[in-house]
Design a protein around this motif. Structure first.
Motif, PDB file in Angstrom:
ATOM      1  N   ILE B 310     -79.389 -70.259   9.397  1.00 29.23           N
ATOM      2  CA  ILE B 310     -79.455 -69.081  10.147  1.00 29.23           C
ATOM      3  C   ILE B 310     -80.778 -68.600   9.884  1.00 29.23           C
ATOM      4  O   ILE B 310     -81.237 -67.908  10.735  1.00 29.23           O
ATOM      5  CB  ILE B 310     -78.467 -68.039   9.340  1.00 29.23           C
ATOM      6  CG1 ILE B 310     -76.893 -68.535   9.975  1.00 29.23           C
ATOM      7  CG2 ILE B 310     -78.951 -66.731   9.741  1.00 29.23           C
ATOM      8  CD1 ILE B 310     -75.713 -67.642   9.299  1.00 29.23           C
ATOM      9  N   ASP B 311     -81.377 -68.853   8.491  1.00 28.30           N
ATOM     10  CA  ASP B 311     -82.728 -68.123   8.205  1.00 28.30           C
ATOM     11  C   ASP B 311     -83.752 -68.783   9.143  1.00 28.30           C
ATOM     12  O   ASP B 311     -84.477 -68.298   9.486  1.00 28.30           O
ATOM     13  CB  ASP B 311     -82.922 -68.706   6.862  1.00 28.30           C
ATOM     14  CG  ASP B 311     -84.370 -68.009   6.162  1.00 28.30           C
ATOM     15  OD1 ASP B 311     -84.711 -68.244   5.285  1.00 28.30           O
ATOM     16  OD2 ASP B 311     -84.613 -66.666   6.805  1.00 28.30           O
ATOM     17  N   ILE B 345     -78.607 -59.663   8.615  1.00 22.73           N
ATOM     18  CA  ILE B 345     -77.114 -59.306   8.305  1.00 22.73           C
ATOM     19  C   ILE B 345     -76.287 -60.675   8.735  1.00 22.73           C
ATOM     20  O   ILE B 345     -75.520 -60.988   7.866  1.00 22.73           O
ATOM     21  CB  ILE B 345     -76.785 -58.413   9.654  1.00 22.73           C
ATOM     22  CG1 ILE B 345     -77.592 -57.111   9.267  1.00 22.73           C
ATOM     23  CG2 ILE B 345     -75.370 -58.001   9.537  1.00 22.73           C
ATOM     24  CD1 ILE B 345     -77.292 -56.145  10.788  1.00 22.73           C
ATOM     25  N   ILE B 346     -76.625 -61.445   9.603  1.00 20.99           N
ATOM     26  CA  ILE B 346     -75.961 -62.634  10.025  1.00 20.99           C
ATOM     27  C   ILE B 346     -75.769 -63.466   8.829  1.00 20.99           C
ATOM     28  O   ILE B 346     -74.959 -64.099   8.419  1.00 20.99           O
ATOM     29  CB  ILE B 346     -76.395 -63.446  11.188  1.00 20.99           C
ATOM     30  CG1 ILE B 346     -76.594 -62.543  12.229  1.00 20.99           C
ATOM     31  CG2 ILE B 346     -75.606 -64.543  11.529  1.00 20.99           C
ATOM     32  CD1 ILE B 346     -75.300 -62.301  13.056  1.00 20.99           C
ATOM     33  N   PHE B 348     -75.430 -63.320   5.826  1.00 27.44           N
ATOM     34  CA  PHE B 348     -74.557 -62.916   4.718  1.00 27.44           C
ATOM     35  C   PHE B 348     -73.126 -63.554   5.033  1.00 27.44           C
ATOM     36  O   PHE B 348     -72.292 -63.695   4.365  1.00 27.44           O
ATOM     37  CB  PHE B 348     -74.276 -61.524   4.449  1.00 27.44           C
ATOM     38  CG  PHE B 348     -75.454 -60.881   3.753  1.00 27.44           C
ATOM     39  CD1 PHE B 348     -76.447 -59.947   4.213  1.00 27.44           C
ATOM     40  CD2 PHE B 348     -75.474 -61.172   2.236  1.00 27.44           C
ATOM     41  CE1 PHE B 348     -77.402 -59.424   3.477  1.00 27.44           C
ATOM     42  CE2 PHE B 348     -76.498 -60.741   1.385  1.00 27.44           C
ATOM     43  CZ  PHE B 348     -77.473 -59.765   2.064  1.00 27.44           C
ATOM     44  N   ILE B 349     -72.970 -63.799   6.460  1.00 30.12           N
ATOM     45  CA  ILE B 349     -71.429 -64.291   6.815  1.00 30.12           C
ATOM     46  C   ILE B 349     -71.116 -65.506   6.256  1.00 30.12           C
ATOM     47  O   ILE B 349     -69.784 -65.505   5.858  1.00 30.12           O
ATOM     48  CB  ILE B 349     -71.494 -64.451   8.470  1.00 30.12           C
ATOM     49  CG1 ILE B 349     -71.988 -62.981   9.021  1.00 30.12           C
ATOM     50  CG2 ILE B 349     -70.396 -65.004   8.852  1.00 30.12           C
ATOM     51  CD1 ILE B 349     -71.655 -63.128  10.421  1.00 30.12           C
ATOM     52  N   PRO B 350     -71.883 -66.650   6.016  1.00 25.67           N
ATOM     53  CA  PRO B 350     -71.136 -67.686   5.169  1.00 25.67           C
ATOM     54  C   PRO B 350     -70.727 -67.423   4.172  1.00 25.67           C
ATOM     55  O   PRO B 350     -69.512 -67.993   3.590  1.00 25.67           O
ATOM     56  CB  PRO B 350     -72.492 -68.670   5.391  1.00 25.67           C
ATOM     57  CG  PRO B 350     -73.327 -68.323   6.345  1.00 25.67           C
ATOM     58  CD  PRO B 350     -73.127 -66.944   6.480  1.00 25.67           C
ATOM     59  N   GLN B 351     -71.520 -66.582   3.096  1.00 25.18           N
ATOM     60  CA  GLN B 351     -70.929 -66.205   1.726  1.00 25.18           C
ATOM     61  C   GLN B 351     -69.518 -65.227   2.095  1.00 25.18           C
ATOM     62  O   GLN B 351     -68.883 -65.463   1.257  1.00 25.18           O
ATOM     63  CB  GLN B 351     -71.854 -65.602   1.029  1.00 25.18           C
ATOM     64  CG  GLN B 351     -72.970 -66.194   0.711  1.00 25.18           C
ATOM     65  CD  GLN B 351     -73.932 -65.475  -0.058  1.00 25.18           C
ATOM     66  OE1 GLN B 351     -74.471 -64.419   0.217  1.00 25.18           O
ATOM     67  NE2 GLN B 351     -74.744 -66.158  -1.207  1.00 25.18           N
ATOM     68  N   ILE B 352     -69.572 -64.600   2.855  1.00 19.81           N
ATOM     69  CA  ILE B 352     -68.303 -63.758   3.169  1.00 19.81           C
ATOM     70  C   ILE B 352     -67.288 -64.475   3.511  1.00 19.81           C
ATOM     71  O   ILE B 352     -66.193 -64.404   2.994  1.00 19.81           O
ATOM     72  CB  ILE B 352     -68.622 -62.613   4.191  1.00 19.81           C
ATOM     73  CG1 ILE B 352     -69.642 -61.705   3.620  1.00 19.81           C
ATOM     74  CG2 ILE B 352     -67.283 -61.761   4.392  1.00 19.81           C
ATOM     75  CD1 ILE B 352     -70.026 -60.391   4.695  1.00 19.81           C
ATOM     76  N   VAL B 353     -67.393 -65.346   4.404  1.00 24.16           N
ATOM     77  CA  VAL B 353     -66.307 -66.230   4.808  1.00 24.16           C
ATOM     78  C   VAL B 353     -65.706 -67.204   3.632  1.00 24.16           C
ATOM     79  O   VAL B 353     -64.602 -67.149   3.594  1.00 24.16           O
ATOM     80  CB  VAL B 353     -66.726 -67.300   6.071  1.00 24.16           C
ATOM     81  CG1 VAL B 353     -65.732 -68.422   6.451  1.00 24.16           C
ATOM     82  CG2 VAL B 353     -67.060 -66.351   7.145  1.00 24.16           C
ATOM     83  N   ILE B 354     -66.819 -67.709   2.894  1.00 16.74           N
ATOM     84  CA  ILE B 354     -66.170 -68.438   1.870  1.00 16.74           C
ATOM     85  C   ILE B 354     -65.379 -67.719   0.847  1.00 16.74           C
ATOM     86  O   ILE B 354     -64.331 -68.002   0.485  1.00 16.74           O
ATOM     87  CB  ILE B 354     -67.269 -69.394   1.281  1.00 16.74           C
ATOM     88  CG1 ILE B 354     -67.869 -70.293   2.065  1.00 16.74           C
ATOM     89  CG2 ILE B 354     -66.946 -69.864   0.050  1.00 16.74           C
ATOM     90  CD1 ILE B 354     -69.167 -71.370   1.753  1.00 16.74           C
ATOM     91  N   ALA B 513     -65.713 -56.498   9.882  1.00 15.17           N
ATOM     92  CA  ALA B 513     -66.167 -55.230   9.214  1.00 15.17           C
ATOM     93  C   ALA B 513     -67.292 -55.094   8.861  1.00 15.17           C
ATOM     94  O   ALA B 513     -68.154 -53.978   9.075  1.00 15.17           O
ATOM     95  CB  ALA B 513     -65.036 -54.875   8.250  1.00 15.17           C
ATOM     96  N   PHE B 514     -67.998 -56.012   8.064  1.00 15.05           N
ATOM     97  CA  PHE B 514     -69.331 -56.441   7.480  1.00 15.05           C
ATOM     98  C   PHE B 514     -70.328 -56.062   8.680  1.00 15.05           C
ATOM     99  O   PHE B 514     -71.084 -55.170   8.455  1.00 15.05           O
ATOM    100  CB  PHE B 514     -69.307 -57.415   6.689  1.00 15.05           C
ATOM    101  CG  PHE B 514     -70.709 -57.652   6.386  1.00 15.05           C
ATOM    102  CD1 PHE B 514     -71.729 -58.669   6.923  1.00 15.05           C
ATOM    103  CD2 PHE B 514     -71.369 -56.829   5.320  1.00 15.05           C
ATOM    104  CE1 PHE B 514     -73.025 -58.719   6.548  1.00 15.05           C
ATOM    105  CE2 PHE B 514     -72.798 -56.864   4.860  1.00 15.05           C
ATOM    106  CZ  PHE B 514     -73.346 -57.837   5.481  1.00 15.05           C
ATOM    107  N   VAL B 515     -70.292 -56.855   9.593  1.00 15.92           N
ATOM    108  CA  VAL B 515     -71.218 -56.919  10.638  1.00 15.92           C
ATOM    109  C   VAL B 515     -71.225 -55.620  11.544  1.00 15.92           C
ATOM    110  O   VAL B 515     -72.307 -55.053  11.414  1.00 15.92           O
ATOM    111  CB  VAL B 515     -70.981 -57.877  11.676  1.00 15.92           C
ATOM    112  CG1 VAL B 515     -71.943 -57.901  13.052  1.00 15.92           C
ATOM    113  CG2 VAL B 515     -71.178 -59.244  10.937  1.00 15.92           C
TER     114      VAL B 515
END
Lengths: 67, 704
Positions: B310-311, B345-346, B348-354, B513-515
């Motif tokens: 993503i980065d 913002i995006i 963070f999504i992998p960590q949230i998902v896991i 919710a996060f995004v």
């Protein structure tokens, strides 16, 4: 009580908590079985009215039982 | 086109009854997660078409054992059901009951029946019931209660169609009344009933019992009720107790009639045997810590690959935008501000998902309850809940998903304290800062021939964070007053395989919710910071650039070096630079100069930005190569002392500062969402900054 033992509930020593216990099935006259404790001795797992619950010792001690 | 009829259906039932599975079955992806005003429990509402002409708006009420709430979050149920004009007042309620635990589940049902709400009883987990040997006379059950009874298996979806069929018809409430008022309170109940024009005695009775939940009445009206209760000696607990006993009496008689064969007590043996191991003195904790480690490892390591991806993508996107869009502040804003902001913002999504995949699995399988069981005693000492462990450990990877995970903590005070202290757990973003500074000031030697100095200092920093967390928690335990008394009284569900669809829905829900909620704030702040760092008073920015250009022609620097110097100069003269110079007197006692000051400001976006900012300030351009930076920092001279700028004292002071300070706008955004307001994030920011400042001050002053 000792793990594995079953006793019959006779009443409660505290008002506020008694209503919550009642709701979960701790009814006077029903049997409660002490299953096991957590490694540190607190909380404990008991079975009552077909449900397995964990209670803190402070909560469990408000239940009076008949022997 | 035929008129669409919209009916409102509420799903009620105790936690662990499979209610969420049913909700997911009925609504699929047509779910919307929102907020109940004032409380932090999620409002799950979805649409389910029952047929071409009828749509059902289904609301998944928080799991409750009865109408009497145990926590602040459960109060919403009473609020909704007491007020016929409430937005969510249902036309019909589906009571989801665990067929293997009927006695307990029926309590709420009898209350709903007495409120004369049209109800359907959905007997879930019929497969487990059959396995246990239990057999129920459904007809007798339905006729005794005078409500439709449908058997379902929410996991597989069996019975859901029949349930939908039963909901299509206009249902009338049961004709039965289960709870009969005691004679001494009949008078006051009737009085309330008439005064508020209520249809049933039970409603009036509940008005007296749960007066605080009657938010739709004026304070006057509520006081009237309280007054009446007092005058007529309506002792809430006394009558609630009697009511519960009476209801169970009815339920027991009912079950005696309709249960043809009770379950074989042996069927839970399997579950008990697992418990013996999982709650064992030694094994229990070992297994638990391995699970924790696994969770931590997965967020820390496995998330890395998608995060890097993503980065890279967003950096590339930003560059593409930059080269393709015309020059100008607006387009710069888009390519340098908005695009990286969204990337921030995006990422963070992998960590949230896991993390939520892990938590969801723990909850669904029933293991989470054992976690609480094992950790309750220890955590209570620090004002935390047994369920606080998972967020705290996850915080070692990243505080954002960790704080979102605190939703699972029922008690408001415990939850708040956990949210408050989790950022102290040294997250992975602090690592780049730690490594560079530690490498700079700590010799790469070994002590006792075994322990590496650098490693020891690193560990010490982690321990510092951990101590700050628990000590703050203990302090908060005394400082925050809560009306909600904390109880454990928790059900230990039998172990079951997780329902993967539910895991999927949870992940989706949390990510959205996060995004959409925290995301807005993060984007706003990152744009502000970008503006501060890129723009300055026009004249001085121009001058700076000119000055560098003229100087460098004298020095004969390469093109790249010139660009780097310009960047450094621009940063110095930007608003961020100006602020850095303004705060210099304040941070001097900590051993910092204005250059570090700028880095502190930009780090507010995210801690690891420190490295990039330092690189820019010292004219290293965008090279984030650790060795280059380290060498450069080592050679920086402090004009006042003539010695190195980055002495061990300064380095340690900076390290301590970064360990304790709140430097993550994303964290603040998530805390705001979870605490529903800016009050707590503000307090948290102030507290952590103050603590960081003080500690860094002490460290610097005592070492120099």
């Amino acid at each position: 009580m000792v793990p594995g033992e079953t006793a019959v509930i006779s009443g409660f020593t505290e008002d506020e908590i008694s209503v919550k216990l009642l709701e979960m099935g701790f009814l006077p006259g029903t049997a409660v079985r002490f299953n096991f404790t957590a490694p540190l001795g607190d909380p404990v797992c008991v079975s009552v009215s077909g449900l397995d619950l964990s209670l803190r010792i402070s909560e469990a001690s408000t239940i009076t039982i008949l022997n | 086109m035929a008129e669409q009829r919209l009916i409102r259906i509420a799903l009620a039932g105790k936690p662990n009854s499979g209610k969420s599975s049913l909700f997911n079955q009925l609504t699929g992806l047509n779910q919307k997660i929102g907020n109940f005003p004032g409380v932090t429990v999620d409002k799950r509402v979805g649409i389910c078409p029952l047929d071409d002409k009828t749509q059902a708006e289904i609301i998944d009420l928080p799991g409750i054992y009865s109408l009497y709430p145990r926590t602040l979050d459960e109060k919403v149920v009473a609020e909704i059901l007491a007020d016929k004009n409430n937005r969510h007042y249902p036309d019909c309620v589906v009571l989801v009951a665990d067929a293997t635990n009927l006695k307990n589940c029926l309590l709420l049902l009898t209350q709903l029946i007495d409120l004369k709400l049209p109800t359907v009883l959905a007997l879930n987990m019929m497969d487990l019931a059959a396995q246990s040997g239990q057999s129920i006379d459904i007809q007798a059950l339905a006729s005794s209660l005078d409500i439709p009874v449908v058997m379902i298996n929410a996991r597989s979806g069996q019975g859901v169609e029949e349930l939908k069929q039963s909901l299509k018809v206009k249902l009338s409430p049961s004709s039965k009344t289960i709870f009969h008022l005691e004679s001494d309170i009949k008078k006051v109940v009737t009085k309330i009933k008439d005064r508020f024009h209520l249809a049933t005695d039970y409603e009036a009775y509940q008005f007296l019992q749960q007066t605080d939940s009657l938010v739709f009445l004026s304070e006057e009206e509520r006081n009237y009720i309280r007054q009446e209760a007092k005058e007529n000696q309506f002792f809430q607990h006394k009558y609630q107790g009697a009511e519960t006993v009476m209801r169970y009496g009815f339920i027991q008689d009912l079950l005696n009639k309709v249960i043809l064969k009770t379950s074989d007590p042996e069927w839970k043996k399997f579950s008990y045997r697992i418990d013996k191991v999982l709650t064992h003195k030694v094994w229990g904790y070992l297994i638990f810590f391995s699970v924790l480690f696994l969770i931590f490892q997965s967020i820390f390591a496995w998330a890395q690959i998608p995060m890097d991806l993503i980065d890279q993508s967003f950096t590339a996107l930003s560059a593409i935008a930059d080269s393709n869009l015309p020059d100008g502040p607006l387009f710069d804003l888009i390519s340098q501000g908005v695009v990286p902001g969204i990337g921030g913002i995006i990422i963070f999504i992998p960590q949230i998902v896991i993390l939520f995949a892990c938590i969801s699995i723990l909850e669904e399988s029933g293991y989470m309850a054992r976690v609480v069981f094992l950790m309750d005693r220890i955590m209570r000492k620090f004002g935390l809940s047994g369920k606080s462990v998972v967020p705290l450990i996850s915080g070692l990877a990243c505080a954002i998903p960790a704080i979102m995970a605190t939703r699972t903590i029922d008690n408001w005070k415990d939850r708040l304290i956990t949210i408050f202290v989790t950022p102290f757990m040294s997250c992975s973003a602090r690592l780049p800062v730690f490594t560079i500074l530690v490498a700079l000031i700590i010799p790469d030697d070994k002590v006792l021939g075994f322990f590496n100095y650098q490693g020891l200092v690193l560990m010490a920093l982690y321990i510092l964070g951990f101590l700050a967390a628990i000590l703050s928690a203990m302090a908060l335990k005394f400082l925050i007053k809560s009306k909600e008394r904390s109880y454990l009284i928790m059900e230990l569900p039998t172990y079951r395989a997780p329902r993967w669809a539910n895991v999927g829905y949870t992940i989706l829900e949390k990510t959205k919710a996060f995004v959409f909620e925290a995301g807005k704030i993060i984007l706003a702040i990152s744009i502000v910071l970008w503006v501060l760092a890129s723009y300055g008073p026009a004249e001085s920015m121009e001058e700076a650039e000119q000055k560098v250009l003229s100087e460098s022609t004298l020095q004969g620097l390469s093109e790249q070096d010139i660009q780097d110097h310009i960047a450094a100069s621009k940063l110095e003269h930007s608003y961020a630079g100006i602020i850095g110079k303004i705060i210099e007197p304040v941070i001097k006692p900590l051993g910092y100069d204005w250059k570090i000051g700028i880095a502190l400001i930009t780090s507010f976006a995210a801690r690891e930005v420190f490295v990039g900012t330092v690189a820019t300030i010292y004219s290293l351009g965008s090279s984030e190569d650790q060795l280059t930076i380290k060498t450069r920092l080592k050679s920086e001279i402090n004009p006042e002392t003539g010695g190195p700028r980055y002495t061990p004292a300064v380095g340690l002071s900076l390290l301590v500062f970064y360990t304790l300070a709140m430097q993550c706008m994303s964290t603040l955004a998530v805390v705001k969402r979870e605490t529903k307001g800016w009050k707590w994030p503000a307090i948290q920011l102030a507290y952590m900054t103050a603590l960081a400042y003080l500690s860094a001050f002490i460290v610097y002053q005592s070492l120099s």
